[in-house]
Design a protein around this motif. Structure first.
Motif, mmCIF file in Angstrom:
data_model
loop_
_atom_site.group_PDB
_atom_site.id
_atom_site.type_symbol
_atom_site.label_atom_id
_atom_site.label_comp_id
_atom_site.label_asym_id
_atom_site.label_seq_id
_atom_site.Cartn_x
_atom_site.Cartn_y
_atom_site.Cartn_z
ATOM 1 N N PRO A 65 0.716 -0.961 -0.102
ATOM 2 C CA PRO A 65 0.001 0.161 -0.083
ATOM 3 C C PRO A 65 0.803 1.351 0.082
ATOM 4 C CG PRO A 65 0.101 -0.979 2.077
ATOM 5 C CD PRO A 65 0.683 -1.946 1.275
ATOM 6 N N GLY A 66 2.199 1.333 0.468
ATOM 7 C CA GLY A 66 2.918 2.325 0.791
ATOM 8 C C GLY A 66 3.346 2.840 -0.789
ATOM 9 N N LEU A 67 3.283 1.967 -1.917
ATOM 10 C CA LEU A 67 3.732 2.729 -2.816
ATOM 11 C C LEU A 67 2.281 3.269 -3.722
ATOM 12 C CD1 LEU A 67 6.173 0.001 -3.989
ATOM 13 C CD2 LEU A 67 6.633 2.417 -3.178
ATOM 14 N N GLY B 7 9.014 5.003 -8.184
ATOM 15 C CA GLY B 7 8.355 5.639 -9.551
ATOM 16 C C GLY B 7 9.421 6.515 -9.914
ATOM 17 N N ARG B 8 9.902 7.646 -9.216
ATOM 18 C CA ARG B 8 10.755 8.700 -9.938
ATOM 19 C C ARG B 8 12.215 7.953 -10.176
ATOM 20 N NH1 ARG B 8 8.592 11.704 -5.644
ATOM 21 N NH2 ARG B 8 10.593 11.376 -4.280
ATOM 22 N N GLY B 9 12.760 7.018 -9.527
ATOM 23 C CA GLY B 9 13.813 6.202 -9.694
ATOM 24 C C GLY B 9 13.600 5.747 -11.279
ATOM 25 N N LEU B 10 12.333 4.850 -11.424
ATOM 26 C CA LEU B 10 12.152 4.183 -12.687
ATOM 27 C C LEU B 10 12.195 5.340 -13.783
ATOM 28 C CD1 LEU B 10 9.677 1.531 -11.517
ATOM 29 C CD2 LEU B 10 11.961 1.188 -12.002
ATOM 30 N N GLU C 109 -0.384 3.934 -12.606
ATOM 31 C CA GLU C 109 -0.249 5.269 -12.076
ATOM 32 C C GLU C 109 1.174 5.890 -12.916
ATOM 33 O OE1 GLU C 109 0.210 4.197 -7.803
ATOM 34 O OE2 GLU C 109 -0.598 3.232 -9.607
ATOM 35 N N LEU C 110 1.974 5.109 -13.204
ATOM 36 C CA LEU C 110 3.184 5.416 -13.406
ATOM 37 C C LEU C 110 3.216 5.657 -15.083
ATOM 38 C CD1 LEU C 110 5.816 6.478 -12.146
ATOM 39 C CD2 LEU C 110 6.892 4.196 -12.744
ATOM 40 N N THR C 111 2.167 5.010 -15.708
ATOM 41 C CA THR C 111 2.206 4.953 -16.990
ATOM 42 C C THR C 111 2.577 6.314 -17.747
ATOM 43 O OG1 THR C 111 1.021 2.963 -17.106
ATOM 44 C CG2 THR C 111 1.081 4.575 -19.275
ATOM 45 N N GLU C 112 1.834 7.367 -17.644
ATOM 46 C CA GLU C 112 1.766 8.725 -18.186
ATOM 47 C C GLU C 112 3.508 9.156 -18.211
ATOM 48 O OE1 GLU C 112 -0.036 9.807 -20.636
ATOM 49 O OE2 GLU C 112 -1.203 8.066 -20.151
ATOM 50 N N ASP C 113 3.825 9.312 -16.778
ATOM 51 C CA ASP C 113 5.392 9.445 -16.542
ATOM 52 C C ASP C 113 6.408 8.805 -17.399
ATOM 53 O OD1 ASP C 113 4.143 11.410 -14.645
ATOM 54 O OD2 ASP C 113 4.890 10.224 -12.902
ATOM 55 N N LEU C 114 6.184 7.685 -17.485
ATOM 56 C CA LEU C 114 6.920 6.873 -18.161
ATOM 57 C C LEU C 114 6.729 7.101 -19.836
ATOM 58 C CD1 LEU C 114 6.655 3.171 -16.672
ATOM 59 C CD2 LEU C 114 8.637 4.776 -16.270
ATOM 60 N N VAL C 115 5.801 7.530 -20.318
ATOM 61 C CA VAL C 115 5.644 7.774 -21.625
ATOM 62 C C VAL C 115 6.184 9.018 -21.925
ATOM 63 C CG1 VAL C 115 3.849 8.465 -23.362
ATOM 64 C CG2 VAL C 115 3.361 6.368 -22.051
ATOM 65 N N ASP C 116 5.924 9.906 -20.833
ATOM 66 C CA ASP C 116 6.570 11.080 -20.763
ATOM 67 C C ASP C 116 8.207 11.060 -21.163
ATOM 68 O OD1 ASP C 116 4.154 12.516 -21.040
ATOM 69 O OD2 ASP C 116 4.206 13.196 -19.153
#
Ligand SMILES: [Zn+2]
Length: 297
Positions: free
Chosen positions: A216-218, A227-230, A261-268
């Motif tokens: 749950p923490g993530l 997520g920022r690291g990825l 939730e990380l998809t958009e950041d990864l796409v960007d």
């Protein structure tokens, strides 16, 4: 090694012979160079791939890493003929019929991976069955285990314990008989003719990513520091590793339950490295699909 430099063709012939014999046992193989990397480079390295998911060999050419792996002797010969500098071969993990899982016990001076595995075995009540063991030139050992067909074991480095890497789906093991810049890989005495043993259930559980509900923490926006690291990992990609890095990061994100939730950041991030949004989404979809196969918690 001088021998290899002077007689590259003999080294290639020998590697091919070992690769063919592995294929006879149902293990899919690719030629490797002296650096343990796939000997054939990507045919797409100089040209941008068309939009859509990354090519895994659909173009019909060689050079897609572990996706080239085959048990077909004719194809294996063709792969080696295209890579006359190959001195070894890789065995693809996670493929039928064996669904091979490699437990790579490293021997870096600061870790005792064998002791770490023994401790894990005691704590989680499993024993490593007699199985194929490959000795690496640096003194490490690869244990060959098999997984159930309905489970995708991810690759991981040091996740189980320091010095223990796992080769699973999309990964490969350097096959015995391979020659690399550091020396020759060989089966441990008395294990060459064993059949790879099934991975004990409790060890298998340790190899699988934790179920999403237990993290749950993530769940916070953009996956927090992880997520920022990825995203950073994707941003740092050079041309030629963009898709690979994006795929890797997306796999980790989905394993850890922060994929959506990380998809958009990864796409960007991927677009900033030069991929198109459509390519990036295709790659992330592949990663999501690949990590979706997991047993019930
Ligand atoms: Zn291709």
């Amino acid at each position: 090694m001088a021998t290899t430099d002077r007689y590259p063709r003999q080294a290639t012939t020998l590697a091919l012979a070992h690769a063919l014999s592995a294929a006879e046992r149902g293990l899919a193989v690719i030629p490797l160079s002296r650096t343990k990397l796939p000997a054939l480079r990507s045919p797409h390295r100089d040209t941008p791939e068309p939009a859509g998911p990354p090519c895994h060999g659909e173009c019909g050419r060689f050079g897609h890493g572990v996706y080239d792996a085959s048990t077909d002797p004719a194809r294996i010969r063709a792969l080696f003929a295209a890579a006359p500098w190959a001195t070894g071969y890789g065995i693809a993990c996670g493929l039928p019929p064996h669904h091979l899982i490699g437990v790579d016990l490293d021997t870096k001076s600061d870790t005792d991976s064998t002791a770490a595995l023994r401790e894990l075995a005691l704590r989680h009540l499993f024993t490593i069955p007699p199985t194929v063991v490959v000795l690496t030139p640096s003194g490490g050992r690869h244990l060959w285990l098999t997984g159930p067909p309905d489970v995708v074991v991810p690759n991981s480095a040091g996740r189980l314990a320091p010095g223990i890497d796992i080769r699973g789906a999309g990964g490969y093991l350097v096959g015995p008989g391979s020659r690399t810049a550091h020396g020759v890989y060989a089966t441990a005495p008395g294990t060459a003719h064993l059949t790879p043993a099934p991975c004990p259930r409790s060890l298998l559980r340790l190899l699988l990513p934790p179920p999403r509900s237990s993290r749950p923490g993530l769940g916070s926006a953009a996956g927090g520091a992880h997520g920022r690291g990825l995203v950073q990992f994707v941003l740092a990609a050079h041309e030629g590793q963009r898709n690979t890095r994006l795929f890797w990061a997306a796999c980790r994100a989905y394993e850890d339950g922060i994929g959506p939730e990380l998809t958009e950041d990864l796409v960007d991030a991927a677009v900033r490295t030069g991929l198109t949004a459509r390519e990036a989404r295709g790659t992330i979809t592949s990663a999501a699909r690949m990590t979706a196969h997991r047993p019930e918690p």
